[in-house]
Design an enzyme around this catalytic site. Structure first.
Site, PDB file in Angstrom:
ATOM      1  CD  GLU A  29      -2.831  -1.068   2.428  1.00 56.42           C
ATOM      2  OE1 GLU A  29      -3.593  -2.023   2.592  1.00 56.42           O
ATOM      3  OE2 GLU A  29      -2.784  -0.097   3.194  1.00 56.42           O
ATOM      4  CB  CYS A  53       3.066   7.800   2.503  1.00 54.97           C
ATOM      5  SG  CYS A  53       3.535   6.745   3.843  1.00 54.97           S
ATOM      6  CB  CYS A  93       7.761  -4.275   8.746  1.00 57.18           C
ATOM      7  SG  CYS A  93       9.197  -3.569   9.585  1.00 57.18           S
ATOM      8  CB  CYS A 134       1.679   8.138   6.275  1.00 53.26           C
ATOM      9  SG  CYS A 134       3.078   7.762   5.337  1.00 53.26           S
TER      10      CYS A 134
HETATM   11  N1  SAH Z   1       9.824   1.384   9.468  1.00 52.54           N
HETATM   12  C1  SAH Z   1      10.011   2.793   9.386  1.00 52.54           C
HETATM   13  C2  SAH Z   1       9.124   3.452   8.349  1.00 52.54           C
HETATM   14  C3  SAH Z   1       7.732   2.929   8.230  1.00 52.54           C
HETATM   15  S1  SAH Z   1       6.695   3.190   9.654  1.00 52.54           S
HETATM   16  C4  SAH Z   1       9.812   3.425  10.758  1.00 52.54           C
HETATM   17  O1  SAH Z   1       9.383   2.733  11.679  1.00 52.54           O
HETATM   18  O2  SAH Z   1      10.128   4.597  10.865  1.00 52.54           O
HETATM   19  C5  SAH Z   1       6.330   4.927   9.444  1.00 52.54           C
HETATM   20  C6  SAH Z   1       5.874   5.645  10.708  1.00 52.54           C
HETATM   21  O3  SAH Z   1       4.547   5.228  11.077  1.00 52.54           O
HETATM   22  C7  SAH Z   1       6.741   5.370  11.919  1.00 52.54           C
HETATM   23  O4  SAH Z   1       7.053   6.581  12.570  1.00 52.54           O
HETATM   24  C8  SAH Z   1       5.844   4.491  12.759  1.00 52.54           C
HETATM   25  O5  SAH Z   1       6.205   4.550  14.091  1.00 52.54           O
HETATM   26  C9  SAH Z   1       4.487   5.068  12.467  1.00 52.54           C
HETATM   27  N2  SAH Z   1       3.342   4.210  12.840  1.00 52.54           N
HETATM   28  C10 SAH Z   1       3.257   2.868  12.815  1.00 52.54           C
HETATM   29  N3  SAH Z   1       2.041   2.463  13.223  1.00 52.54           N
HETATM   30  C11 SAH Z   1       1.329   3.578  13.499  1.00 52.54           C
HETATM   31  C12 SAH Z   1      -0.001   3.810  13.984  1.00 52.54           C
HETATM   32  N4  SAH Z   1      -0.835   2.822  14.222  1.00 52.54           N
HETATM   33  N5  SAH Z   1      -0.390   5.099  14.147  1.00 52.54           N
HETATM   34  C13 SAH Z   1       0.448   6.122  13.867  1.00 52.54           C
HETATM   35  N6  SAH Z   1       1.703   5.967  13.426  1.00 52.54           N
HETATM   36  C14 SAH Z   1       2.151   4.702  13.252  1.00 52.54           C
HETATM   37 FE1  SF4 Z   2       8.253  -1.868  10.804  1.00 48.02          FE
HETATM   38 FE2  SF4 Z   2       8.160   0.817  11.056  1.00 48.02          FE
HETATM   39 FE3  SF4 Z   2       6.016  -0.715  11.635  1.00 48.02          FE
HETATM   40 FE4  SF4 Z   2       8.118  -0.774  13.228  1.00 48.02          FE
HETATM   41  S1  SF4 Z   2       6.806   1.009  12.832  1.00 48.02           S
HETATM   42  S2  SF4 Z   2       6.986  -2.560  12.498  1.00 48.02           S
HETATM   43  S3  SF4 Z   2       9.781  -0.578  11.795  1.00 48.02           S
HETATM   44  S4  SF4 Z   2       6.969  -0.463   9.641  1.00 48.02           S
END
Ligand code: SAH
Ligand code: SF4
Length: 348
Positions: free
Chosen positions: A95, A108, A115, A339
Site C-alpha cells: 500500500e 508515502c 516488516c 501513513c
Molecule cells: N519502518 C520505518 C518506516 C515505516 S513506519 C519506521 O518505523 O520509521 C512509518 C511511521 O509510522 C513510523 O514513525 C511508525 O512509528 C508510524 N506508525 C506505525 N504504526 C502507526 C499507527 N498505528 N499510528 C500512527 N503511526 C504509526
Molecule cells: Fe516496521 Fe516501522 Fe512498523 Fe516498526 S513502525 S513494524 S519498523 S513499519
C-alpha cells in the site's frame, strides 16, 4: 483490455541508460521510455506514440514495463488522502498513500512487503515480513500515485518512506529508488523533499551518513527510556538509545542536517510529562524537530490514542524547552490511510 503483465524487475526500476541496455536500443530510446514512464506516467506501450509500431511491438513483447497492478484506490472524504493498494507480480500486495494539503502533495511509499521489526503498535509490524521490494516496485508507487495528477514546478511532491517496511533493511533498493525519483528526466524531486524514516537502524544511519546528498532522515523514537522503547520497538534491544544517539550525532556531523523525530502518542504509554522531559534530555546535542502523531487505532492492538489534552501538554513541555515540535492531526483515518498504518487489507 487484459491487465498489463508485470515483473519485479520491470523498466520502471531502471535509469535511461539501463533501459537502453535492457531493450538493446540506443540511449535515446531509453531516455524516451524513461520519460514516458516517469514524466508522463504512461505505462501502456501502445500509447507511446513517438515510437514506431514495430518498436513498440518488439519492446512490449519482450519486456515488462511495470511492476505494479493497481488493485484498489480509496479516497478519504474527510481529508482527501488517497490510499492505493497494488498487487505485485508474485501476488504480494503493498500500500501507498497520497496526502494532499492545499497544493502540497506528499507521497508515502512502502519499502518492503510487510516488516520484520514487529513494533507492537504497528499494523504492518504485527502482520510480519513478506519480502523486500525491488527498486521498480518502490519507485513505481510514486509514479502510479501521480498518474494523471498535474502539479506545478513550485509544488513538486514530497516523498516519505513511511509506508510498509524498514527502508534501511532494504538499503540498496531504497537508495536506487531515491535516485530514480530525483532524476532530471523524470519526477525530478529535490533531495530535500525526500525523507527516509527508520525505526533506529544504526547500521543504516551510519551508511546513510555517507550519502553525498541532502535527503532527510527521520527517526521513529516513541520512547526515550530503553525499557519502554524495547517494548514498543523491539529493534531497540539491538540498538539501544545511547548507541542510536551516537549514530545520529555522527550523521549530523557528517551531513549537517536537522533530523526529525517521530513520536506516536499512545494514551498512558508514552504521553506523560516525565516522558516529554526524558525526550528533551535525550535530544540534547542533536539538532532535531519533533513530530507528534496521535496513534491511529488498530483494532486488534492494546493501545489507545493519546487524548488531545495530553498531546498538548506534551507539546508544551517540548516548546518550553526550546524544541521545535508539531502536533499532527489524524490524516485519512476514515479510510485507514494514515501513513505508517498500512497493512495488507486483503489479509484482514
Ligand atoms: N519502518 C520505518 C518506516 C515505516 S513506519 C519506521 O518505523 O520509521 C512509518 C511511521 O509510522 C513510523 O514513525 C511508525 O512509528 C508510524 N506508525 C506505525 N504504526 C502507526 C499507527 N498505528 N499510528 C500512527 N503511526 C504509526
Ligand atoms: Fe516496521 Fe516501522 Fe512498523 Fe516498526 S513502525 S513494524 S519498523 S513499519
Amino acid at each position: 483490455m487484459p491487465p498489463i503483465k508485470t515483473s519485479t524487475d520491470s523498466l520502471t526500476g531502471l535509469f535511461p541508460a539501463e533501459i537502453a541496455e535492457r531493450i538493446e536500443a540506443p540511449l535515446m530510446r531509453g531516455r524516451q521510455l524513461f520519460q514516458w514512464l516517469h514524466k508522463k506516467r504512461v505505462f501502456d506501450i501502445d500509447a507511446m506514440t513517438d515510437m514506431s509500431k514495430t518498436d513498440r511491438a518488439r519492446i512490449g513483447e519482450r519486456h515488462f514495463l511495470t511492476a505494479l497492478t493497481p488493485a484498489l484506490r480509496q479516497e478519504s472524504r474527510k481529508t482527501g488522502a488517497q490510499k492505493a493498494l497494488f498487487e505485485l507480480a508474485d501476488g504480494e500486495t503493498i500500500e501507498s498513500v497520497l496526502l494532499a494539503q492545499g497544493s502540497r502533495i506528499t507521497l508515502c511509499l512502502s519499502s518492503q512487503a510487510g516488516c520484520a521489526l514487529g513494533c507492537t503498535f504497528c499494523a504492518t509490524g504485527q502482520a510480519g515480513f513478506r519480502r523486500d521490494l525491488s527498486p521498480a516496485e518502490i519507485t513505481e508507487q510514486a509514479l502510479r500515485l501521480l498518474e494523471g495528477v498535474e502539479y506545478s514546478a513550485d509544488s513538486t511532491p514530497n516523498i516519505v518512506y513511511m509506508g510498509m517496511g524498514e527502508p534501511f533493511h532494504n538499503y540498496d533498493a531504497v537508495m536506487k529508488s531515491i535516485h530514480l525519483l530525483m532524476h532530471i528526466e523524470g519526477l525530478h524531486i529535490g533531495a530535500r523533499k525526500i525523507t527516509v524514516s527508520t525505526a533506529g537502524d544504526v547500521a543504516g544511519i551510519l551508511h546513510f551518513a555517507e550519502e553525498p546528498w541532502q535527503v532527510r532522515l527521520s527517526v521513529s523514537l516513541h520512547a526515550a527510556d530503553d525499557d519502554l522503547r524495547s517494548r514498543l520497538v523491539p529493534l531497540n534491544r539491538r540498538y539501544p538509545l545511547r548507541e542510536l544517539h551516537d549514530a545520529l550525532k555522527h550523521y549530523q556531523e557528517k551531513r549537517n542536517r536537522q533530523i526529525t523525530i517521530e513520536w506516536v502518542l499512545m494514551d498512558d504509554v508514552n504521553d506523560s510529562p516525565a516522558q516529554a522531559k526524558a525526550l528533551v534530555t535525550y535530544l540534547k546535542g542533536l539538532d532535531a524537530a519533533v513530530n507528534l502523531i496521535p496513534w491511529n487505532a488498530v483494532p486488534s492492538l492494546p493501545y489507545l490514542p493519546s487524548p488531545i489534552h495530553k498531546r498538548e501538554r506534551f507539546m508544551e513541555i517540548l516548546g518550553k524547552a526550546g524544541i521545535k515540535a508539531t502536533l499532527r492531526k489524524e490524516r485519512g483515518d476514515d479510510i485507514e490511510a494514515a501513513c505508517g498504518q498500512l497493512r495488507n487489507i486483503r489479509q484482514d
